[in-house]
Each structure stands twice: as C-alpha cells, then as structure tokens.
Motif scaffolding. Structure first.
Motif, PDB file in Angstrom:
ATOM      1  N   ARG A   1       0.830  -1.195   0.000  1.00  0.00           N
ATOM      2  CA  ARG A   1       0.000   0.000   0.000  1.00  0.00           C
ATOM      3  C   ARG A   1       0.878   1.264   0.000  1.00  0.00           C
ATOM      4  N   THR A   2       1.946   1.214   0.786  1.00  0.00           N
ATOM      5  CA  THR A   2       2.859   2.360   0.832  1.00  0.00           C
ATOM      6  C   THR A   2       3.498   2.577  -0.535  1.00  0.00           C
ATOM      7  N   VAL A   3       3.864   1.467  -1.188  1.00  0.00           N
ATOM      8  CA  VAL A   3       4.441   1.572  -2.531  1.00  0.00           C
ATOM      9  C   VAL A   3       3.444   2.248  -3.466  1.00  0.00           C
ATOM     10  N   GLU A   4       2.194   1.785  -3.401  1.00  0.00           N
ATOM     11  CA  GLU A   4       1.151   2.370  -4.268  1.00  0.00           C
ATOM     12  C   GLU A   4       0.993   3.865  -4.005  1.00  0.00           C
ATOM     13  N   ASN A   5       1.055   4.219  -2.725  1.00  0.00           N
ATOM     14  CA  ASN A   5       0.927   5.641  -2.393  1.00  0.00           C
ATOM     15  C   ASN A   5       2.075   6.457  -2.976  1.00  0.00           C
ATOM     16  N   HIS A   6       3.279   5.894  -2.877  1.00  0.00           N
ATOM     17  CA  HIS A   6       4.438   6.610  -3.428  1.00  0.00           C
ATOM     18  C   HIS A   6       4.311   6.789  -4.932  1.00  0.00           C
ATOM     19  N   VAL A   7       3.899   5.717  -5.623  1.00  0.00           N
ATOM     20  CA  VAL A   7       3.780   5.794  -7.083  1.00  0.00           C
ATOM     21  C   VAL A   7       2.678   6.790  -7.471  1.00  0.00           C
ATOM     22  N   SER A   8       1.555   6.734  -6.761  1.00  0.00           N
ATOM     23  CA  SER A   8       0.463   7.682  -7.042  1.00  0.00           C
ATOM     24  C   SER A   8       0.952   9.103  -6.871  1.00  0.00           C
ATOM     25  N   ASN A   9       1.631   9.296  -5.748  1.00  0.00           N
ATOM     26  CA  ASN A   9       2.136  10.614  -5.443  1.00  0.00           C
ATOM     27  C   ASN A   9       3.065  11.117  -6.550  1.00  0.00           C
ATOM     28  N   ALA A  10       3.965  10.235  -6.970  1.00  0.00           N
ATOM     29  CA  ALA A  10       4.920  10.601  -8.015  1.00  0.00           C
ATOM     30  C   ALA A  10       4.195  10.968  -9.305  1.00  0.00           C
ATOM     31  N   LEU A  11       3.256  10.123  -9.725  1.00  0.00           N
ATOM     32  CA  LEU A  11       2.538  10.376 -10.977  1.00  0.00           C
ATOM     33  C   LEU A  11       1.733  11.659 -10.892  1.00  0.00           C
ATOM     34  N   LYS A  12       1.124  11.883  -9.712  1.00  0.00           N
ATOM     35  CA  LYS A  12       0.334  13.101  -9.520  1.00  0.00           C
ATOM     36  C   LYS A  12       1.231  14.334  -9.657  1.00  0.00           C
ATOM     37  N   ILE A  13       2.371  14.271  -8.971  1.00  0.00           N
ATOM     38  CA  ILE A  13       3.288  15.420  -9.002  1.00  0.00           C
ATOM     39  C   ILE A  13       3.813  15.640 -10.419  1.00  0.00           C
ATOM     40  N   LEU A  14       4.231  14.551 -11.077  1.00  0.00           N
ATOM     41  CA  LEU A  14       4.806  14.679 -12.418  1.00  0.00           C
ATOM     42  C   LEU A  14       3.781  15.244 -13.395  1.00  0.00           C
ATOM     43  N   ARG A  15       2.581  14.713 -13.318  1.00  0.00           N
ATOM     44  CA  ARG A  15       1.528  15.199 -14.220  1.00  0.00           C
ATOM     45  C   ARG A  15       1.256  16.671 -13.948  1.00  0.00           C
ATOM     46  N   PHE A  16       1.192  17.018 -12.660  1.00  0.00           N
ATOM     47  CA  PHE A  16       0.900  18.395 -12.292  1.00  0.00           C
ATOM     48  C   PHE A  16       1.990  19.343 -12.795  1.00  0.00           C
ATOM     49  N   ARG A  17       3.239  18.944 -12.542  1.00  0.00           N
ATOM     50  CA  ARG A  17       4.348  19.812 -12.942  1.00  0.00           C
ATOM     51  C   ARG A  17       4.380  19.985 -14.455  1.00  0.00           C
ATOM     52  N   LEU A  18       4.039  18.899 -15.161  1.00  0.00           N
ATOM     53  CA  LEU A  18       4.105  18.951 -16.622  1.00  0.00           C
ATOM     54  C   LEU A  18       2.966  19.739 -17.219  1.00  0.00           C
ATOM     55  N   LEU A  19       1.798  19.617 -16.618  1.00  0.00           N
ATOM     56  CA  LEU A  19       0.617  20.134 -17.291  1.00  0.00           C
ATOM     57  C   LEU A  19      -0.003  21.346 -16.634  1.00  0.00           C
ATOM     58  N   GLU A  20       0.070  21.396 -15.305  1.00  0.00           N
ATOM     59  CA  GLU A  20      -0.667  22.460 -14.643  1.00  0.00           C
ATOM     60  C   GLU A  20       0.218  23.394 -13.855  1.00  0.00           C
ATOM     61  N   GLY A  21       1.485  22.976 -13.680  1.00  0.00           N
ATOM     62  CA  GLY A  21       2.370  23.793 -12.875  1.00  0.00           C
ATOM     63  C   GLY A  21       2.582  25.165 -13.488  1.00  0.00           C
ATOM     64  N   LYS A  22       3.012  26.091 -12.634  1.00  0.00           N
ATOM     65  CA  LYS A  22       3.286  27.434 -13.131  1.00  0.00           C
ATOM     66  C   LYS A  22       4.571  27.431 -13.952  1.00  0.00           C
ATOM     67  N   GLY A  23       4.796  28.524 -14.656  1.00  0.00           N
ATOM     68  CA  GLY A  23       6.028  28.635 -15.418  1.00  0.00           C
ATOM     69  C   GLY A  23       5.781  28.473 -16.894  1.00  0.00           C
ATOM     70  N   GLU A  24       6.831  28.625 -17.636  1.00  0.00           N
ATOM     71  CA  GLU A  24       6.731  28.701 -19.089  1.00  0.00           C
ATOM     72  C   GLU A  24       6.206  27.423 -19.727  1.00  0.00           C
ATOM     73  N   ARG A  25       6.520  26.290 -19.079  1.00  0.00           N
ATOM     74  CA  ARG A  25       6.162  25.053 -19.746  1.00  0.00           C
ATOM     75  C   ARG A  25       4.752  24.584 -19.416  1.00  0.00           C
ATOM     76  N   SER A  26       4.063  25.304 -18.509  1.00  0.00           N
ATOM     77  CA  SER A  26       2.704  24.884 -18.179  1.00  0.00           C
ATOM     78  C   SER A  26       1.832  24.967 -19.422  1.00  0.00           C
ATOM     79  N   GLY A  27       0.845  24.162 -19.469  1.00  0.00           N
ATOM     80  CA  GLY A  27      -0.130  24.262 -20.540  1.00  0.00           C
ATOM     81  C   GLY A  27       0.402  23.869 -21.900  1.00  0.00           C
ATOM     82  N   GLU A  28       1.514  24.460 -22.290  1.00  0.00           N
ATOM     83  CA  GLU A  28       2.001  24.219 -23.648  1.00  0.00           C
ATOM     84  C   GLU A  28       2.297  22.731 -23.851  1.00  0.00           C
TER      85      GLU A  28
END
Lengths: 323, 211
Positions: free
Chosen positions: B163-190
C-alpha cells in the motif's frame, strides 16, 4: 476531478497489473464518468508509459559527452577559444587519425560490446577467451562479443566484479575502470568501482594497476589490495589474505595467523555488523580457520569456543567481552 | 553563449557557422541536441554507450565535412535523420532485420521530426522532475519505472507495505503530471497538448516501437 486521490490509487494498481479485470472495470467506470476524468487518466498513463525511457538520461551527461567529443576532435576543453579554429582544425585533422580519444568509443564500430547489468542477484559472464567475470549486485560490465587478437579488454562501469582470467601467451587482459587500467596475464582478482573509488584485491597471480595520470602504476600479487580515490588521486595499499573483498562471491573466509581484532574487523565488513569491545583482544593467540558458506552465528560460535570470549547482541551492536 | 541555448540562432546562422568551422556554434549545437538525439538513438541500439558514439560520429562528420550540409536548410531534421539512419545501420549490422525501417526514416516529413524532438524534450523534463521528487518517493518510482519491478517486489525489497508503494507511485505520478501540465512557469499548458498528441503521431508512423 475532485475524486482524483481516491481514483489515482485505482489507476496505479491497474497500471501495475493490467490483467486484473476488477481494476480494469473500476478504471473504465471512472473514465467514462466525464471527459475530464478520461483526460486525467490518459495523462497519468502517458507519464507512466514514458518514464521508463527516461532512465537513459542517467547515463547521458551532456557536459561529459561534449568533453569526449572535444577530445576526439583534438580540442581540449581548456583551449576552447574562438577564432583559433584554423590552427586547431589542422591539428585536429591529424589528431583524429591518431588519438583514440575515449578509447572505448573508437572501437565501437568494429567490436560489438555487450552490456551486462545485475540487479539484486549475482550473475556471471563467460568471455569468448574462456575467462569468467562474476558480477556482484548492482554491477555493470561491458565486454566484447568477439575478442580480437592482441589485447583482451572489458569495462567495469560500476559496482564490483570478480575476474577469473585464463592465461594466454603474450596476451594481456585489460580491465578499464573509469580512466584507470588494470592489466593482467592470467589471474583471479576482484575490482570494485563505488563511491568514487576503485578497490582491487588479488586472489591469485599478479596484476598491474595504472592510474589515469599514466605515471603511477602498482603491481599487486595474491593477497594484496589497493584503493584508488578518483577524487584525490591517492593510492593506498592493504592486504586481504582472508579474501574479504570477494567473499560476496566465494562465501569463503580464510584466516591464517590473523590477529583477533583483525578477525572482527573482517567480519564487520563481510556481514555488515558492528562489534564493540569491553576488553582488549590483543593478548589472545592468532586465529587460524577456513570458513565456507557459514552464517555469522556459526563463526561467532566457533570463536567463543576457541577463545575465552562471550559475544552478545545488544541493540544493533555485538558486544565482545572476555570471560 | 554556451549556457544560453540555441534559441537565439536561426537555422541559417547555425548552418553558416558550421560551414565556417565556428567551434562555438558547433559545441552549442551538440550540447543542445546531445540528450535528445542520444535518446532517439537508444530506441534502436538499446544502449546509451553506443548511442553516444553514434551522435558523436554524426557531429564529427559534420565538423570535418561541412560540405555534407549542402542543400540542408533546416538543422533538426538533418540531425535526427542522420542519427536514426546510423542507428538503424548499426542495428542492421548486428542483426539482419529488414531494411524497410531505413525507408521509414528516409521518407518521414521534416515536420515529423519536430514531434520526435518534442518527445525527447518531454523526457528531459520528466527526468528533471523525477529527480526533484521526495527521496523515498523517487526511489520507489524509479524501482517501478526504471527497473520494471512490480509493487510487491518493491515492497519486499524496501521492507514496506504494498500500500505504501502504491501511495508513493500515485504521489509521483500526480506530481509529475501536475508539474508537466498544470504547474506554473513557461512550460505549463504548452505541454498539455503535446503530451497528448506526440504519441498518437508516433504510433501512427510506427516510430514508437520500430524494433
């Protein structure tokens, strides 16, 4: 997209095991609930799918690669000035013919190298000349598919490996570690390339170690060990008659007239434990024994029978005291 | 100049720099493209060591024979085409796979290399973002995606619950997706659109899994 936290666990479980039909059902129910959900799923899935390919970037350092390219073209990075290209280019054209640069690359088109990496288990490689490399956990070696006459060479990229080299007349065997070189004729020895230092231990025969500066070379024979720090360039020697350095492979420890404090030091290294001494051990007789495939408990048992010692476990350390 | 990147230069300026042996432009081009081209090559040769050798060879050839660039107007497709062709040649020499792969790279339109380039850009960003993840989260995620281990295996190795492993992976994917797509900065959105579109194009071309 408020329910993400709950559903992302579902998605993550599903990605780990796409054959699970229960999970698949739940995921598709989430996806079909809204366009947003579906997009969310697709984005997560894409990050998941693309990330394994990302791992190669670990080994693709632009600065190092530029350095190697410059070396190959005869441009030392220190001389990388503008406007001087004409002289350099003339020099480079000649140099390219002679300087192998990073010598592994120059040969990649002629000799096909195979990369072997171990994960959490030990493995071995049989070389075309009959020599054998035993790889410890988390180790990478590169070796040629075919060995051309003249020299035999392999690369220890990272980790630790034990080399059992078949003797061939007038044919050196070279292990390249970073920019250092270990040259041998026929022998067996261990090489470790970890934490910016190279550690060698010879089991049989004789080897020569050459540091990158080209000036210092050391000859080691059976029982000798050497540590080279790639940061400071310092070389220090040690003896390893017990075979501690390659006990990961042999599961064998040989103690010949070994002082007792030394015995405990070796056990600490091999079994990853820590001893604390209540009494001085220096007055005890030296220790002679061979161990193979023994558990630490068994060795401690024998030590307690041989010497008037008591060894007990206290928290994470083993306390040694005389009776 | 070397830290600024290539963005300030037009294709014309780069090409004329290469033709006049401008080592500054040459190394700048190499630094900007090295990881992208090597990643594209790894898809074929499956080995970073070989991939670097191939990218290096392509650049050495350009440096020594700028006449090769005759008729070239845009740098990017030329670089990718050369690297991919050499990678395929390398693989072909190793095994005897059919030559139709070679034709694919040859007949691909210049524009499709922009998508290929974009894909490598995204990989570089993901790599940087993975490095920024919290320590244990990063460790678990790398074991899952870099080493291909199942959650159960990771849990056993790290002595934590599945379960802890699953939480870590979820967390990682959530953060990565967020940083790539919704995070602030020049690369957001584009990158949102690109992340979604790049793969569609590549699989359509059959480039995604060519060998």
């Amino acid at each position: 997209m408020r329910e993400n936290t709950a559903f992302i666990i579902n998605i993550v479980q599903y990605l780990n095991d796409p054959s699970d039909q229960e999970l698949e059902k739940e995921v598709s129910r989430f996806r079909s609930a809204s366009i947003e959900n579906d997009e969310f799923y697709l984005e997560i899935e894409r990050v998941w799918n693309i990330s394994p390919e990302v791992k190669h970037l670990d080994a693709l350092n632009t600065e190092d690669a530029l350095e190697r390219l410059s070396n190959r073209l005869g441009y030392s990075s220190k001389n990388r000035g503008s406007g001087r290209w004409k002289i350099w280019y003339a020099a480079a054209a000649v140099a390219v013919l002679f300087i192998a640069g990073y010598w592994g690359y120059s040969t990649f088109t002629e000799v096909h190298y195979i990369t072997k990496t171990t994960g959490t288990a030990i493995d071995s490689v049989l070389l075309p000349d009959g020599s054998k490399i035993y790889l410890s956990k988390g180790t990478t070696v590169r070796y040629p598919e075919k060995m051309k006459a003249g020299t035999r060479s392999v690369f220890l990229v990272r980790g630790a490996a034990f080399f059992d080299i078949v003797k061939k007349a007038n044919q050196e065997f070279v292990v390249a570690v970073e920019s250092s070189k270990v040259t041998v004729l026929g022998t067996s020895f261990n090489v470790k390339n970890e934490h910016k230092q190279i550690e060698l231990a010879v089991r049989s025969g004789k080897i020569k170690f050459e540091a990158p500066d080209g000036n210092s070379s050391s000859v080691l024979t059976a029982g000798d060990g050497l540590i080279y720090s790639s940061e400071t360039g310092r070389i220090s020697r040690f003896t390893d008659k017990a075979g501690t350095e390659y006990a990961w492979l042999t599961h064998e420890l040989k103690f010949v007239d070994t002082p007792l404090p030394e015995v405990f030091k070796i056990l600490e290294k091999c079994y990853g434990v820590k001893f604390r001494y209540k009494d001085s051990l220096s007055s005890f007789n030296k220790f002679n024994a061979n161990f193979k495939d023994n558990k630490l408990e068994e060795i401690l048992e024998i030590l307690q029978e041989t010497y008037p010692l008591q060894i007990s476990k206290q928290d994470s350390v083993l306390v040694v005291q005389s009776n | 100049m070397s830290k600024q990147g290539l963005s300030g230069f037009t294709d014309e300026q780069i090409l004329s720099g290469l033709r006049s042996y401008d080592y500054g432009i040459f190394t700048l081009l190499y630094s900007s493209y090295f990881q992208n081209l090597a990643l594209a090559s790894v898809k074929y040769v499956k080995d970073t060591f070989i991939a670097e050798g191939i990218v290096q060879d392509v650049f050495v050839r350009i440096w020594e024979q700028p006449s090769l660039l005759e008729g070239v107007n845009v740098v990017r497709p030329y670089l990718y085409r050369s690297v991919i062709n050499m990678s395929i040649n390398y693989v072909n020499r190793q095994k005897n796979i059919e030559l139709h792969h070679l034709k694919i790279a040859g007949t691909m339109a210049d524009e499709s290399f922009d998508d290929l380039h974009e894909e490598q850009e995204i990989k570089k960003i993901i790599f940087l973002e993975i490095e920024k993840l919290p320590e244990q989260c990063k460790r678990v995620f790398k074991m899952s995606r870099f080493e291909g281990l199942k959650y159960r295996e990771i849990a056993a190795l790290l002595n934590i619950s599945e379960r802890t492993v699953e939480n870590h992976v979820s967390n990682a994917l959530k953060i990565l997706r967020f940083r790539l797509l919704e995070g602030k900065g020049e690369r957001s959105g584009e990158y949102r659109l690109k992340l979604l579109s790049v793969f569609v194009v590549l699989t359509a071309f059959g480039l995604g899994e060519m060998c």
